[in-house]
Scaffold this motif. Structure first.
Motif, PDB file in Angstrom:
ATOM      1  N   GLU A   1       0.836  -1.209   0.000  1.00 23.42           N
ATOM      2  CA  GLU A   1       0.000   0.000   0.000  1.00 23.42           C
ATOM      3  C   GLU A   1       0.874   1.262   0.000  1.00 23.42           C
ATOM      4  O   GLU A   1       0.587   2.237  -0.685  1.00 23.42           O
ATOM      5  CB  GLU A   1      -0.950   0.005   1.212  1.00 23.42           C
ATOM      6  CG  GLU A   1      -2.079  -1.023   1.128  1.00 23.42           C
ATOM      7  CD  GLU A   1      -2.887  -0.944  -0.172  1.00 23.42           C
ATOM      8  OE1 GLU A   1      -3.259   0.173  -0.576  1.00 23.42           O
ATOM      9  OE2 GLU A   1      -3.132  -2.005  -0.793  1.00 23.42           O
ATOM     10  N   LYS A   2       1.929   1.202   0.800  1.00 17.23           N
ATOM     11  CA  LYS A   2       2.893   2.322   0.865  1.00 17.23           C
ATOM     12  C   LYS A   2       3.561   2.536  -0.494  1.00 17.23           C
ATOM     13  O   LYS A   2       3.703   3.651  -0.980  1.00 17.23           O
ATOM     14  CB  LYS A   2       3.981   1.982   1.896  1.00 17.23           C
ATOM     15  CG  LYS A   2       4.000   2.881   3.110  1.00 17.23           C
ATOM     16  CD  LYS A   2       5.226   2.530   3.922  1.00 17.23           C
ATOM     17  CE  LYS A   2       5.214   3.221   5.262  1.00 17.23           C
ATOM     18  NZ  LYS A   2       6.228   2.622   6.141  1.00 17.23           N
ATOM     19  N   ALA A   3       3.974   1.415  -1.093  1.00 14.15           N
ATOM     20  CA  ALA A   3       4.644   1.484  -2.396  1.00 14.15           C
ATOM     21  C   ALA A   3       3.695   2.066  -3.449  1.00 14.15           C
ATOM     22  O   ALA A   3       4.093   2.877  -4.286  1.00 14.15           O
ATOM     23  CB  ALA A   3       5.114   0.098  -2.810  1.00 14.15           C
ATOM     24  N   LYS A   4       2.413   1.658  -3.363  1.00 10.06           N
ATOM     25  CA  LYS A   4       1.427   2.148  -4.335  1.00 10.06           C
ATOM     26  C   LYS A   4       1.288   3.667  -4.264  1.00 10.06           C
ATOM     27  O   LYS A   4       1.182   4.345  -5.282  1.00 10.06           O
ATOM     28  CB  LYS A   4       0.063   1.483  -4.062  1.00 10.06           C
ATOM     29  CG  LYS A   4      -0.194   0.356  -5.009  1.00 10.06           C
ATOM     30  CD  LYS A   4      -1.604  -0.130  -5.177  1.00 10.06           C
ATOM     31  CE  LYS A   4      -2.556   0.015  -4.038  1.00 10.06           C
ATOM     32  NZ  LYS A   4      -3.563  -1.081  -4.059  1.00 10.06           N
ATOM     33  N   LEU A   5       1.294   4.186  -3.037  1.00  7.36           N
ATOM     34  CA  LEU A   5       1.206   5.632  -2.852  1.00  7.36           C
ATOM     35  C   LEU A   5       2.421   6.330  -3.448  1.00  7.36           C
ATOM     36  O   LEU A   5       2.309   7.321  -4.164  1.00  7.36           O
ATOM     37  CB  LEU A   5       1.126   5.967  -1.352  1.00  7.36           C
ATOM     38  CG  LEU A   5      -0.277   6.119  -0.769  1.00  7.36           C
ATOM     39  CD1 LEU A   5      -0.193   6.324   0.739  1.00  7.36           C
ATOM     40  CD2 LEU A   5      -0.996   7.310  -1.421  1.00  7.36           C
ATOM     41  N   ALA A   6       3.599   5.775  -3.127  1.00  6.99           N
ATOM     42  CA  ALA A   6       4.851   6.378  -3.602  1.00  6.99           C
ATOM     43  C   ALA A   6       4.969   6.307  -5.118  1.00  6.99           C
ATOM     44  O   ALA A   6       5.618   7.142  -5.746  1.00  6.99           O
ATOM     45  CB  ALA A   6       6.039   5.678  -2.945  1.00  6.99           C
ATOM     46  N   LEU A   7       4.322   5.304  -5.727  1.00  7.07           N
ATOM     47  CA  LEU A   7       4.439   5.103  -7.176  1.00  7.07           C
ATOM     48  C   LEU A   7       3.108   5.334  -7.877  1.00  7.07           C
ATOM     49  O   LEU A   7       2.796   4.698  -8.873  1.00  7.07           O
ATOM     50  CB  LEU A   7       4.933   3.673  -7.449  1.00  7.07           C
ATOM     51  CG  LEU A   7       6.302   3.309  -6.867  1.00  7.07           C
ATOM     52  CD1 LEU A   7       6.513   1.796  -6.866  1.00  7.07           C
ATOM     53  CD2 LEU A   7       7.422   3.990  -7.645  1.00  7.07           C
ATOM     54  N   LYS A   8       2.329   6.274  -7.335  1.00  4.77           N
ATOM     55  CA  LYS A   8       0.941   6.437  -7.812  1.00  4.77           C
ATOM     56  C   LYS A   8       0.845   6.853  -9.279  1.00  4.77           C
ATOM     57  O   LYS A   8      -0.204   6.710  -9.904  1.00  4.77           O
ATOM     58  CB  LYS A   8       0.158   7.388  -6.907  1.00  4.77           C
ATOM     59  CG  LYS A   8       0.702   8.796  -6.842  1.00  4.77           C
ATOM     60  CD  LYS A   8      -0.136   9.647  -5.909  1.00  4.77           C
ATOM     61  CE  LYS A   8       0.252  11.103  -5.898  1.00  4.77           C
ATOM     62  NZ  LYS A   8       1.676  11.378  -5.663  1.00  4.77           N
ATOM     63  N   ASP A   9       1.937   7.376  -9.841  1.00  4.57           N
ATOM     64  CA  ASP A   9       1.904   7.801 -11.252  1.00  4.57           C
ATOM     65  C   ASP A   9       2.141   6.641 -12.215  1.00  4.57           C
ATOM     66  O   ASP A   9       2.158   6.842 -13.432  1.00  4.57           O
ATOM     67  CB  ASP A   9       2.958   8.888 -11.508  1.00  4.57           C
ATOM     68  CG  ASP A   9       2.734  10.104 -10.625  1.00  4.57           C
ATOM     69  OD1 ASP A   9       1.574  10.300 -10.196  1.00  4.57           O
ATOM     70  OD2 ASP A   9       3.701  10.846 -10.358  1.00  4.57           O
ATOM     71  N   TYR A  10       2.363   5.455 -11.677  1.00  2.47           N
ATOM     72  CA  TYR A  10       2.720   4.321 -12.535  1.00  2.47           C
ATOM     73  C   TYR A  10       1.711   3.180 -12.429  1.00  2.47           C
ATOM     74  O   TYR A  10       1.033   3.045 -11.425  1.00  2.47           O
ATOM     75  CB  TYR A  10       4.130   3.799 -12.175  1.00  2.47           C
ATOM     76  CG  TYR A  10       5.165   4.854 -12.378  1.00  2.47           C
ATOM     77  CD1 TYR A  10       5.817   4.987 -13.602  1.00  2.47           C
ATOM     78  CD2 TYR A  10       5.473   5.753 -11.363  1.00  2.47           C
ATOM     79  CE1 TYR A  10       6.757   5.979 -13.805  1.00  2.47           C
ATOM     80  CE2 TYR A  10       6.414   6.762 -11.560  1.00  2.47           C
ATOM     81  CZ  TYR A  10       7.053   6.873 -12.788  1.00  2.47           C
ATOM     82  OH  TYR A  10       7.970   7.857 -12.989  1.00  2.47           O
ATOM     83  N   ARG A  11       1.682   2.381 -13.487  1.00  3.64           N
ATOM     84  CA  ARG A  11       0.803   1.216 -13.516  1.00  3.64           C
ATOM     85  C   ARG A  11       1.552   0.045 -12.893  1.00  3.64           C
ATOM     86  O   ARG A  11       2.614  -0.340 -13.380  1.00  3.64           O
ATOM     87  CB  ARG A  11       0.445   0.903 -14.965  1.00  3.64           C
ATOM     88  CG  ARG A  11      -0.869   0.153 -15.138  1.00  3.64           C
ATOM     89  CD  ARG A  11      -1.297   0.216 -16.607  1.00  3.64           C
ATOM     90  NE  ARG A  11      -0.309  -0.466 -17.444  1.00  3.64           N
ATOM     91  CZ  ARG A  11      -0.379  -1.754 -17.774  1.00  3.64           C
ATOM     92  NH1 ARG A  11      -1.370  -2.486 -17.331  1.00  3.64           N
ATOM     93  NH2 ARG A  11       0.526  -2.298 -18.547  1.00  3.64           N
ATOM     94  N   LEU A  12       1.007  -0.510 -11.818  1.00  7.09           N
ATOM     95  CA  LEU A  12       1.677  -1.621 -11.134  1.00  7.09           C
ATOM     96  C   LEU A  12       0.860  -2.910 -11.293  1.00  7.09           C
ATOM     97  O   LEU A  12      -0.366  -2.868 -11.275  1.00  7.09           O
ATOM     98  CB  LEU A  12       1.830  -1.323  -9.631  1.00  7.09           C
ATOM     99  CG  LEU A  12       2.401   0.032  -9.224  1.00  7.09           C
ATOM    100  CD1 LEU A  12       2.535   0.111  -7.697  1.00  7.09           C
ATOM    101  CD2 LEU A  12       3.755   0.282  -9.864  1.00  7.09           C
TER     102      LEU A  12
END
Length: 309
Positions: free
Chosen positions: A292-303
């Protein structure tokens, strides 16, 4: 006509290192797949694939017959009828698009083929890997044969060294786990051959060879052990070290726009990035203890999540 499905793969650990006998771990990734097909309504894509198969069929005629022989007549007949490889696997993304095609052709046209159902001894695995390496060299110039092997068998493969590979089991995923391995779409297509070229050029320098042995391979081997043993704490410690080494010594393989993002992950510990395949574009692999933390930090990218801890 429609052949069986062959899946994409992800080399979790071992990119570049396995060229120099590090450990490696490759797992099937069922999100993408491909199959041989014949259609009555060809598209631009299928025509392009069909033309590539024509060249591939010619190439396979000259593969060492002591290693493997194909029913070239049947293959050429099917290609003439418009056969193509219908695939959702993105090309140049490090998830094994040519590997799945090689597996499909071997499955359909190899004579005396080794099948998934028989007792897969180490010798049989190595023979398959050698055959696939020969076949896939048509696409990359030089191939380890691992991608098609993974696609063909659809099971995780542990690489202990060049001549020592085995089918392996990996710890089962935790559906409610906070941690994850994920893919980031760099938005750029990567070319394998030039990246491997840069690596081989660097290998001429003694300093680079020493770094590879003392740091890169050491951390890669530790990551493989940790992953297989389910030691998540140690895995993240070693993945961080590996990510650091890659940022310092494999910069050309990391798309420029990701240099800062890579560094940020190491500084915040929200995620750690590593190469997926040869780099230069395609997917980048991410590891996060708290997704969840990583998703926030990388919110501009498709994961895309590959595995949950």
């Amino acid at each position: 006509m429609k052949g069986p499905l062959f899946y994409s793969k992800i080399l979790l650990f071992g990119e570049y290192g396995i060229i120099k006998d590090s450990k490696g771990l490759s797992i099937p990734y069922n999100f993408y797949n491909g199959a041989l097909k014949v259609t009555q309504t060809p598209s631009e894509e299928s025509i392009k694939s069909n033309q590539s198969l024509k060249r591939f069929a010619d190439y396979l005629q000259n593969v060492n017959p002591e290693l493997v022989t194909f029913d070239i007549e049947a293959l050429k007949k099917d290609v003439e009828a418009g056969m193509y490889f219908d695939s959702s696997i993105p090309q140049g993304y490090g998830v094994g698009s040519s590997g799945a095609l090689v597996a499909a052709i071997y499955d359909q046209y190899a004579k005396d083929k080794i099948t998934v159902l028989e007792n897969l001894t180490r010798d049989k695995l190595l023979l398959l890997k050698t055959i696939f390496s020969e076949m896939e060299s048509f696409f990359h110039g030089k191939s380890s044969g691992l991608d098609p092997l993974n696609s063909y068998l659809s099971i995780p493969i542990l690489i202990n060294s060049k001549d020592n590979i085995e089918a392996t089991g990996i710890p089962s995923q935790k559906a409610d786990g906070k941690g994850a391995v994920f893919l980031i779409d760099s938005g750029v297509v990567g070319e394998t051959a030039p990246m491997v070229g840069i690596f081989m050029e660097n290998m001429k320098q003694e300093g680079f060879r020493k770094m590879l042995k003392d740091q890169f391979i050491k951390h890669t081997d530790a990551c493989v052990e940790d992953f297989l043993n389910g030691d998540v704490k140690s895995l993240f410690k070693n993945t961080k070290q590996l990510s650091k080494v890659v940022l310092s010594h494999f910069k050309p393989m990391i798309p420029k726009q990701f240099h800062d993002l890579w560094k940020k992950g190491l500084e915040t510990n929200d995620y750690y990035l590593k190469l997926c395949g040869s780099g230069g574009g395609g997917y980048i692999l991410g590891f996060a203890e708290d997704f969840e933390k990583a998703k926030l930090a990388l919110k501009d990218y498709r994961l895309e999540v590959v595995y949950n801890f």
